[in-house]
Design an enzyme around this catalytic site. Structure first.
Site, short mmCIF file in Angstrom:
data_model
loop_
_atom_site.label_atom_id
_atom_site.label_comp_id
_atom_site.label_asym_id
_atom_site.label_seq_id
_atom_site.Cartn_x
_atom_site.Cartn_y
_atom_site.Cartn_z
N HIS A 136 0.84 -1.21 0.00
CA HIS A 136 0.00 0.00 0.00
C HIS A 136 0.88 1.26 0.00
O HIS A 136 0.70 2.16 -0.83
CB HIS A 136 -0.92 -0.03 1.23
CG HIS A 136 -1.84 1.13 1.35
ND1 HIS A 136 -3.22 1.03 1.23
CD2 HIS A 136 -1.58 2.46 1.58
CE1 HIS A 136 -3.75 2.23 1.39
NE2 HIS A 136 -2.79 3.12 1.60
N GLU A 137 1.84 1.30 0.90
CA GLU A 137 2.66 2.50 1.03
C GLU A 137 3.61 2.65 -0.17
O GLU A 137 3.93 3.77 -0.58
CB GLU A 137 3.43 2.51 2.34
CG GLU A 137 2.54 2.44 3.60
CD GLU A 137 1.47 3.51 3.68
OE1 GLU A 137 1.61 4.57 3.03
OE2 GLU A 137 0.46 3.28 4.38
N HIS A 154 1.92 4.53 -2.89
CA HIS A 154 2.03 5.99 -2.69
C HIS A 154 3.42 6.49 -3.10
O HIS A 154 3.55 7.53 -3.74
CB HIS A 154 1.79 6.35 -1.22
CG HIS A 154 0.38 6.14 -0.77
ND1 HIS A 154 -0.72 6.42 -1.56
CD2 HIS A 154 -0.13 5.69 0.41
CE1 HIS A 154 -1.82 6.14 -0.89
NE2 HIS A 154 -1.50 5.69 0.30
#
Ligand code: ZN
Length: 234
Positions: A113-114, A117
């Site tokens: 997820h990170e 980003h």
């Protein structure tokens, strides 16, 4: 595997100078913090080496000129509440919440997820602070591509249309993430998410598809590797 014969410099301890003193008392708070941190570092290393999601994102970032280094770009820390992780755009660092991540599968999802980003930050010069649409778009992509919504799909596969349920899950998770980091009303967040949803939901870079499970992610990773090989042979 590497984590069976750990080398101190691989564990990023230099990010935590106060923990380098080597004066931990048995059973002390410092020792338990150290243990949490150590476990977080080991799980992170394992995610980077074995998760096809993470491997693809790390490879894609490297090809885009944003190589990710474990010690420089990740930080295992204690966090408030039930937060699992975050991306700090000012330092280009991914924070992993060592007090809230206890299982490898959870670590794999948070890292993925990170990293999505971080990938968006690398490729698009995202204006995280002033352009609300950029943040919304990256949260939609992270929820859609990280497997955050895959477990729910497994459970509800027989009750809902798969596609529609996945979209609802992505929308809900993106909203929650935005509300956790920005002081905006739910209505305002919903409006922005809906404005950019179709575009960002259909942007599958660098996966080329929605990796619904590890098998999908492995295919995507293989395609990515083959693409590199193809270019290398030109
Ligand atoms: Zn996020």
């Amino acid at each position: 595997m590497d984590q069976n014969k750990p080398q101190e410099e691989d564990y990023g301890y230099n990010l935590f100078p106060e923990r380098n003193s080597g004066k931990f008392q048995k059973g002390s708070i410092a020792e338990s913090l150290f243990t949490f941190n150590h476990k977080c570092q080991v799980m992170l290393q394992f995610a980077m080496e074995t998760s096809p999601y993470a491997k693809l994102l790390l490879g894609a970032m490297k090809s885009s000129g944003c190589a990710v280094y474990k010690d420089r770009h990740f930080s295992c820390e204690d966090c408030d509440g039930t937060v699992s992780g975050g991306f700090d755009a000012t330092s280009s660092q991914i924070v992993l919440c060592q007090n809230n991540i206890h299982q490898q599968s959870h670590m794999n999802r948070v890292v993925t997820h990170e990293l999505i980003h971080a990938f968006d930050h690398c490729r698009a010069h995202v204006d995280w602070f002033n352009n609300f649409k950029h943040l919304a778009c990256s949260e939609i992509r992270a929820a859609n591509l990280s497997g955050d919504c895959s477990f729910h799909n497994e459970v509800s596969r027989f009750n809902f249309g798969l596609r529609k349920h996945h979209q609802e899950c992505v929308r809900g998770r993106a909203l929650r993430s935005i509300l956790a980091v920005r002081k905006v009303s739910r209505e305002e967040a919903e409006k922005v998410v809906d404005e950019v949803f179709d575009t960002c939901f259909n942007d599958h870079a660098p996966f080329g598809r929605i990796p619904h499970d590890k098998k999908d992610a492995n295919f995507a990773y293989r395609d990515f590797e083959n693409r590199d090989r193809y270019y290398a042979n030109l």
